[in-house]
Design a protein around this motif. Structure first.
Motif, short mmCIF file in Angstrom:
data_model
loop_
_atom_site.label_atom_id
_atom_site.label_comp_id
_atom_site.label_asym_id
_atom_site.label_seq_id
_atom_site.Cartn_x
_atom_site.Cartn_y
_atom_site.Cartn_z
N TYR A 1 0.83 -1.21 0.00
CA TYR A 1 0.00 0.00 0.00
C TYR A 1 0.87 1.26 0.00
CZ TYR A 1 -4.04 2.95 1.10
OH TYR A 1 -5.03 3.89 1.05
N ALA A 2 1.96 1.23 0.78
CA ALA A 2 2.79 2.43 0.93
C ALA A 2 3.59 2.75 -0.32
CB ALA A 2 3.73 2.25 2.12
N TYR A 3 4.02 1.73 -1.06
CA TYR A 3 4.88 1.99 -2.22
C TYR A 3 4.18 2.79 -3.32
CZ TYR A 3 7.70 1.14 -6.37
OH TYR A 3 8.43 1.30 -7.52
N PRO A 4 2.97 2.44 -3.73
CA PRO A 4 2.33 3.25 -4.80
C PRO A 4 2.10 4.70 -4.38
CG PRO A 4 1.23 1.14 -4.58
CD PRO A 4 2.17 1.25 -3.43
N ILE A 5 1.68 4.94 -3.12
CA ILE A 5 1.40 6.32 -2.72
C ILE A 5 2.68 7.11 -2.48
CG2 ILE A 5 -0.83 5.70 -1.73
CD1 ILE A 5 0.40 5.81 1.02
N SER A 6 3.83 6.45 -2.54
CA SER A 6 5.10 7.17 -2.44
C SER A 6 5.62 7.60 -3.80
CB SER A 6 6.15 6.29 -1.76
OG SER A 6 6.55 5.22 -2.61
N ARG A 7 5.03 7.07 -4.87
CA ARG A 7 5.48 7.38 -6.23
C ARG A 7 4.86 8.68 -6.71
NH1 ARG A 7 7.02 2.68 -9.28
NH2 ARG A 7 6.80 4.03 -11.11
N PHE B 1 -4.75 8.17 6.11
CA PHE B 1 -4.61 9.12 7.21
C PHE B 1 -5.94 9.32 7.94
CE2 PHE B 1 -4.85 13.58 8.67
CZ PHE B 1 -3.86 13.53 9.65
N PHE B 2 -7.04 9.27 7.22
CA PHE B 2 -8.37 9.47 7.80
C PHE B 2 -8.66 8.42 8.87
CE2 PHE B 2 -12.99 9.02 7.93
CZ PHE B 2 -13.39 10.33 8.08
N THR B 3 -8.16 7.19 8.65
CA THR B 3 -8.41 6.12 9.61
C THR B 3 -7.66 6.33 10.92
OG1 THR B 3 -6.62 4.73 8.74
CG2 THR B 3 -8.80 4.49 7.74
N MET B 4 -6.65 7.19 10.92
CA MET B 4 -5.95 7.52 12.16
C MET B 4 -6.79 8.44 13.04
SD MET B 4 -2.06 8.18 10.77
CE MET B 4 -1.45 8.54 12.43
N LEU B 5 -7.69 9.19 12.43
CA LEU B 5 -8.46 10.19 13.15
C LEU B 5 -9.85 9.69 13.55
CD1 LEU B 5 -7.64 13.29 10.91
CD2 LEU B 5 -6.40 12.48 12.93
N ALA C 1 -2.14 2.60 10.13
CA ALA C 1 -2.01 3.78 9.28
C ALA C 1 -0.68 4.49 9.53
CB ALA C 1 -3.17 4.74 9.53
N PHE C 2 -0.26 4.54 10.79
CA PHE C 2 1.01 5.21 11.10
C PHE C 2 2.18 4.52 10.42
CE2 PHE C 2 4.81 5.46 13.81
CZ PHE C 2 5.02 6.83 13.78
N VAL D 1 2.08 2.63 7.74
CA VAL D 1 1.96 2.82 6.29
C VAL D 1 2.55 4.16 5.89
CG1 VAL D 1 0.34 3.17 4.39
CG2 VAL D 1 -0.02 1.30 6.01
N LEU D 2 2.23 5.20 6.63
CA LEU D 2 2.77 6.53 6.31
C LEU D 2 4.28 6.58 6.57
CD1 LEU D 2 -0.08 8.79 7.73
CD2 LEU D 2 0.30 8.04 5.38
N LEU D 3 4.74 5.84 7.57
CA LEU D 3 6.18 5.77 7.82
C LEU D 3 6.89 5.11 6.65
CD1 LEU D 3 8.53 6.15 9.89
CD2 LEU D 3 8.01 3.86 10.71
N LEU D 4 6.34 4.01 6.15
CA LEU D 4 6.91 3.34 4.99
C LEU D 4 6.87 4.22 3.75
CD1 LEU D 4 5.35 -0.21 5.52
CD2 LEU D 4 7.78 0.33 5.64
N ARG D 5 5.75 4.92 3.57
CA ARG D 5 5.63 5.82 2.42
C ARG D 5 6.70 6.90 2.45
NH1 ARG D 5 1.64 10.75 2.40
NH2 ARG D 5 3.27 11.22 3.91
#
Length: 294
Positions: free
Chosen positions: A90-96, A110-114, A147-148, A150-154
């Motif tokens: 999941y993280a790799y595509p959103i990092s491109r 990110f929405f799922t964190m809130l 989610a955290f 995933v964003l760290l990997l991204r």
């Protein structure tokens, strides 16, 4: 002056390390102490009397301990491996930068964190829609994606993997799957190991999922088994009717409470301690590189 300052810094960390290690030593020592001595004299690094009663009491039901231990190990190993694959995919595509929908999927994660749907809808999804009650999948799936992490990997993929390297692989004829598996993942070992360590801890220390989704004792993990045992001991020790009923049946209510609590702590944290040396060389680098830039 520099040497003096260095000595003070080293002295501070020696004391700090001792403050972290000594409580663990005390837990181990108390677990091998006599229950009566602990109740009379309190916790001591040198016990008044040594005893193995707390461990003998725990391992009377060694079949259940062995089964719950195996379930915890299975969840920690298999769950962590699947979790890393899912989150990295999941993280790799959103990092491109060339992925047109990266902002939408980043915000979705990110929405799922809130916000979340609440405990009751969450429970109904797993028990009625997915029908996972009393299965090991119910202990694994809820912790698969964070989610955290995933964003760290991204962040790591975006800031530490050069886009030129991906373009060179594309020119050489490598597809997206081959680029991801043979180039991205080997270069991302620091952050993957860091996330893996956190996920191992999450799976190993979790007891709430067993409480919510598992009825009976067949598929409970080690942490919940110890939690349930501790509650049973406290109930039998404090309930007058239970004591009278046991005495009427010819039994003697002799349950270790303080020492068995420490023995359970030793049993619970013992195996997971060995995970730290395996991840140590990647842990610091992965956290620093993955969190420098937002």
């Amino acid at each position: 002056m520099i040497e003096h300052s260095q000595f003070l810094v080293n002295l501070f960390f020696w004391f700090y390390s001792a403050a972290c290690i000594l409580p663990l030593v005390l837990v181990i020592v108390v677990s091998f102490s006599d229950e009566k001595a602990v109740l009379v004299h309190g916790y001591n690094f040198i016990p008044e009397a040594w005893s193995m009663e707390s461990y003998k009491f725990m391992f009377k039901d060694w079949h259940q301990i062995l089964r719950s231990f195996g379930i915890s190990v299975y969840l920690a190993v298999v769950g962590t491996a699947i979790s890393l694959v899912v989150m990295a995919l999941y993280a790799y595509p959103i990092s491109r930068s060339d992925f047109p929908h990266k902002n939408f999927f980043s915000f979705f994660m990110f929405f799922t964190m809130l916000f979340n749907g609440g405990l009751v809808p969450w429970y109904l999804v797993y028990t009625q829609m997915l029908d996972l009650k009393n299965t090991l999948a119910a202990l694994m799936i809820p912790l698969l994606v964070s989610a955290f992490y995933v964003l760290l990997l991204r962040t790591f993929f975006a800031n530490s993997i050069p886009m030129a390297l991906i373009e060179a692989a594309k020119i050489d004829g490598a597809g997206e799957i081959r680029t991801f598996s043979q180039i991205i993942l080997p270069l991302s070992l620091p952050v993957l190991a860091s996330v893996a360590l956190f996920q191992v801890l999450n799976y190993w220390n979790d007891w709430f999922l067993s409480l919510v989704f598992i009825s009976g004792s067949k598929n409970i993990n080690l942490q919940f088994m110890m939690y349930k045992t501790m509650l049973d001991i406290q109930f039998l020790s404090s309930n007058v009717q239970a004591s009278q009923g046991l005495a009427a049946a010819g039994g003697v209510l002799k349950l270790p409470t303080e020492t068995v609590r420490m023995a359970m702590a030793v049993l619970g944290i013992g195996p997971i301690v060995f995970a730290y040396p395996f991840f140590q060389k990647y842990f610091k680098k992965g956290l620093m590189v993955g969190a420098v830039k937002g």
